[in-house]
Enzyme design. Sequence first.
Site, mmCIF file in Angstrom:
data_model
loop_
_atom_site.group_PDB
_atom_site.id
_atom_site.type_symbol
_atom_site.label_atom_id
_atom_site.label_comp_id
_atom_site.label_asym_id
_atom_site.label_seq_id
_atom_site.Cartn_x
_atom_site.Cartn_y
_atom_site.Cartn_z
ATOM 1 C CD GLU A 96 -9.516 -24.624 24.825
ATOM 2 O OE1 GLU A 96 -10.146 -24.868 25.868
ATOM 3 O OE2 GLU A 96 -8.279 -24.405 24.830
ATOM 4 N NE ARG A 136 -9.701 -16.782 33.281
ATOM 5 C CZ ARG A 136 -9.567 -15.685 32.574
ATOM 6 N NH1 ARG A 136 -9.729 -14.507 33.132
ATOM 7 N NH2 ARG A 136 -9.257 -15.746 31.285
ATOM 8 C CG ASN A 161 -6.109 -23.701 32.960
ATOM 9 O OD1 ASN A 161 -5.583 -23.748 31.855
ATOM 10 N ND2 ASN A 161 -6.069 -22.641 33.734
ATOM 11 C CG HIS A 172 -0.527 -25.712 29.180
ATOM 12 N ND1 HIS A 172 -0.887 -24.846 30.191
ATOM 13 C CD2 HIS A 172 -1.257 -25.343 28.102
ATOM 14 C CE1 HIS A 172 -1.796 -23.991 29.739
ATOM 15 N NE2 HIS A 172 -2.042 -24.281 28.480
ATOM 16 N NE ARG A 174 4.950 2.878 34.005
ATOM 17 C CZ ARG A 174 5.573 4.053 33.882
ATOM 18 N NH1 ARG A 174 4.904 5.115 33.476
ATOM 19 N NH2 ARG A 174 6.848 4.163 34.180
ATOM 20 C CD GLU A 209 -6.432 -19.837 36.521
ATOM 21 O OE1 GLU A 209 -6.641 -19.444 35.371
ATOM 22 O OE2 GLU A 209 -5.609 -20.707 36.794
ATOM 23 C CE LYS A 211 -12.009 -17.501 28.914
ATOM 24 N NZ LYS A 211 -10.802 -17.726 28.157
ATOM 25 C CG HIS A 240 -3.875 -24.505 23.100
ATOM 26 N ND1 HIS A 240 -3.142 -24.627 24.256
ATOM 27 C CD2 HIS A 240 -5.129 -24.144 23.491
ATOM 28 C CE1 HIS A 240 -3.911 -24.341 25.299
ATOM 29 N NE2 HIS A 240 -5.114 -24.044 24.868
ATOM 30 C CE LYS A 284 -6.211 -17.518 32.838
ATOM 31 N NZ LYS A 284 -6.187 -18.989 32.975
ATOM 32 C CG HIS A 310 -5.891 -26.088 29.484
ATOM 33 N ND1 HIS A 310 -7.159 -26.598 29.293
ATOM 34 C CD2 HIS A 310 -5.786 -25.041 28.627
ATOM 35 C CE1 HIS A 310 -7.788 -25.886 28.379
ATOM 36 N NE2 HIS A 310 -6.981 -24.933 27.947
HETATM 37 P P1 NAD Z 1 -3.313 -19.887 16.125
HETATM 38 O O1 NAD Z 1 -3.471 -18.517 16.607
HETATM 39 O O2 NAD Z 1 -1.938 -20.411 15.905
HETATM 40 O O3 NAD Z 1 -4.171 -20.079 14.803
HETATM 41 C C1 NAD Z 1 -4.195 -21.321 14.166
HETATM 42 C C2 NAD Z 1 -3.813 -21.220 12.680
HETATM 43 O O4 NAD Z 1 -4.939 -20.733 11.950
HETATM 44 C C3 NAD Z 1 -2.693 -20.261 12.393
HETATM 45 O O5 NAD Z 1 -1.886 -20.797 11.361
HETATM 46 C C4 NAD Z 1 -3.424 -19.017 11.894
HETATM 47 O O6 NAD Z 1 -2.627 -18.209 11.069
HETATM 48 C C5 NAD Z 1 -4.541 -19.640 11.124
HETATM 49 N N1 NAD Z 1 -5.752 -18.836 10.955
HETATM 50 C C6 NAD Z 1 -6.291 -17.961 11.805
HETATM 51 N N2 NAD Z 1 -7.488 -17.552 11.363
HETATM 52 C C7 NAD Z 1 -7.692 -18.167 10.188
HETATM 53 C C8 NAD Z 1 -8.753 -18.170 9.245
HETATM 54 N N3 NAD Z 1 -9.891 -17.491 9.475
HETATM 55 N N4 NAD Z 1 -8.622 -18.914 8.127
HETATM 56 C C9 NAD Z 1 -7.501 -19.668 7.925
HETATM 57 N N5 NAD Z 1 -6.484 -19.726 8.778
HETATM 58 C C10 NAD Z 1 -6.577 -18.978 9.909
HETATM 59 O O7 NAD Z 1 -3.998 -20.927 17.148
HETATM 60 P P2 NAD Z 1 -5.361 -20.889 17.975
HETATM 61 O O8 NAD Z 1 -5.792 -22.278 18.084
HETATM 62 O O9 NAD Z 1 -6.274 -19.869 17.469
HETATM 63 O O10 NAD Z 1 -4.881 -20.367 19.413
HETATM 64 C C11 NAD Z 1 -4.005 -21.125 20.211
HETATM 65 C C12 NAD Z 1 -3.342 -20.199 21.204
HETATM 66 O O11 NAD Z 1 -4.341 -19.613 22.040
HETATM 67 C C13 NAD Z 1 -2.352 -20.878 22.106
HETATM 68 O O12 NAD Z 1 -1.172 -20.125 22.179
HETATM 69 C C14 NAD Z 1 -3.051 -20.910 23.453
HETATM 70 O O13 NAD Z 1 -2.159 -20.868 24.535
HETATM 71 C C15 NAD Z 1 -3.894 -19.676 23.384
HETATM 72 N N6 NAD Z 1 -5.072 -19.699 24.257
HETATM 73 C C16 NAD Z 1 -5.286 -18.641 25.074
HETATM 74 C C17 NAD Z 1 -6.407 -18.604 25.860
HETATM 75 C C18 NAD Z 1 -6.681 -17.383 26.689
HETATM 76 O O14 NAD Z 1 -7.596 -17.432 27.527
HETATM 77 N N7 NAD Z 1 -5.966 -16.287 26.467
HETATM 78 C C19 NAD Z 1 -7.321 -19.654 25.842
HETATM 79 C C20 NAD Z 1 -7.071 -20.738 24.977
HETATM 80 C C21 NAD Z 1 -5.944 -20.744 24.193
HETATM 81 N N1 GLY Z 2 -8.486 -20.561 28.853
HETATM 82 C C1 GLY Z 2 -8.369 -20.484 30.261
HETATM 83 C C2 GLY Z 2 -8.814 -19.205 30.841
HETATM 84 O O1 GLY Z 2 -9.175 -18.287 30.136
HETATM 85 O O2 GLY Z 2 -8.804 -19.038 32.025
#
Ligand code: NAD
Ligand code: GLY
Length: 360
Positions: free
Chosen positions: A183, A239, A243, A250, A119, A235, A225, A263, A141, A246
Amino acid sequence: MHTVQVDTPGGHYPIHIGRGRLAALADSIPADATAIAVVTNTTVAALYGAPVKAALAATGKPLTWLELADGEQHKTFESLNQIFDALLADARDRKVVLVALGGGVVGDMAGFAAACYMRGVRFVQVPTTLLAQVDSSVGGKTAINHPRGKNMIGAFYQPQAVEIDPAVLATLPAREVSAGLAEVIKYGMIADAPFFDWCEAHVAALRALDDDAVAYAIRRSCELKAQVVSQDERESGLRAILNFGHTFGHAIESGLGYGAWLHGEAVGCGMVLAARLSVRECGLDPAVAERIQALVAAIGCPVQAPDLGPDRWFELMRVDKKNEGHHIRYVLLPALGRATVQAVDDARVRPLLPAGNLGA
Ligand code: NAD
Ligand code: GLY
């Protein structure tokens, strides 16, 4: 080192930004933690597993180490369950501290696991992609994808700290740098027009990972942010502006299959569509929409939307957390640096989509 503070009802924590933060990771582990569980993926482990293990050894605490499969297509319940399996197999208690070492995929899943395990246990974000350093590691998030919709299952759950070491970006593929920059430029569009101007002027330096340019981009993105999520953690209003792009993005990700477009690429293209929609719906100067398209192209992201089929776009965009009833709500820009959220009838959006006129 630079520190940005995040203050939300769900938690108050620092974002530490600076070269060498990876080696100093032990500093962010609370003294009363009974164990540490690092969640990473096979790619990141191969690159940074050894230095992270060495840094955490300084705590003297037992370590659970889990390497998940790499990729957006693995942001699933199955991967989440692997985290629970690893924690339970090592009999980790409520005082275990999870460390999310990786990009946004690892960060979102490890954060969700931390929200659920017993939890709720503490966790630290150690983002290793540009996208994760400027966005996903901040604000709490957490989520996994569902085949019917992106990030549909998750929780708001804040980390104890975010540790950003820009040195790790040296190994990031150029395509991932471009995706992260999507972003970065988003913040200028929605909240800081001078920052948008700065991004335009520094796009070559950013793509080349120039130290000073990247350090400023990370810092300014985290500040913006943090300001937004500190005002509206869950949100309920403001917030949603984070998006921008997005809703379309998405739909591209789930419509083409998770992982086909990154993404950030989908968001970049989505921002171009959202800017065009803003011209039609809320009076954005068409010249600004042109600048947005030019900057998305300049950072190396696609600006041509894929043809998902006109009805499929709307089917996908109807599965979005911003929607109310059956109305699709979009983040729009009345002006550069200012964002609003409003419902728009499908008929007014259709002409902007590939082959949109065919379905009208
Ligand atoms: P990812 O986590 O898939 O990483 C991209 C690639 O880079 C992967 O293959 C990873 O293994 C590789 N990698 C990571 N660090 C590395 C490094 N230092 N050197 C070489 N390779 C490396 O993708 P991302 O773009 O980091 O994240 C996308 C995700 O984040 C999506 O699922 C999206 O929905 C989510 N997201 C969440 C929020 C939030 O607020 N929580 C905001 C934006 C995006
Ligand atoms: N990336 C969108 C949020 O954090 O709200």
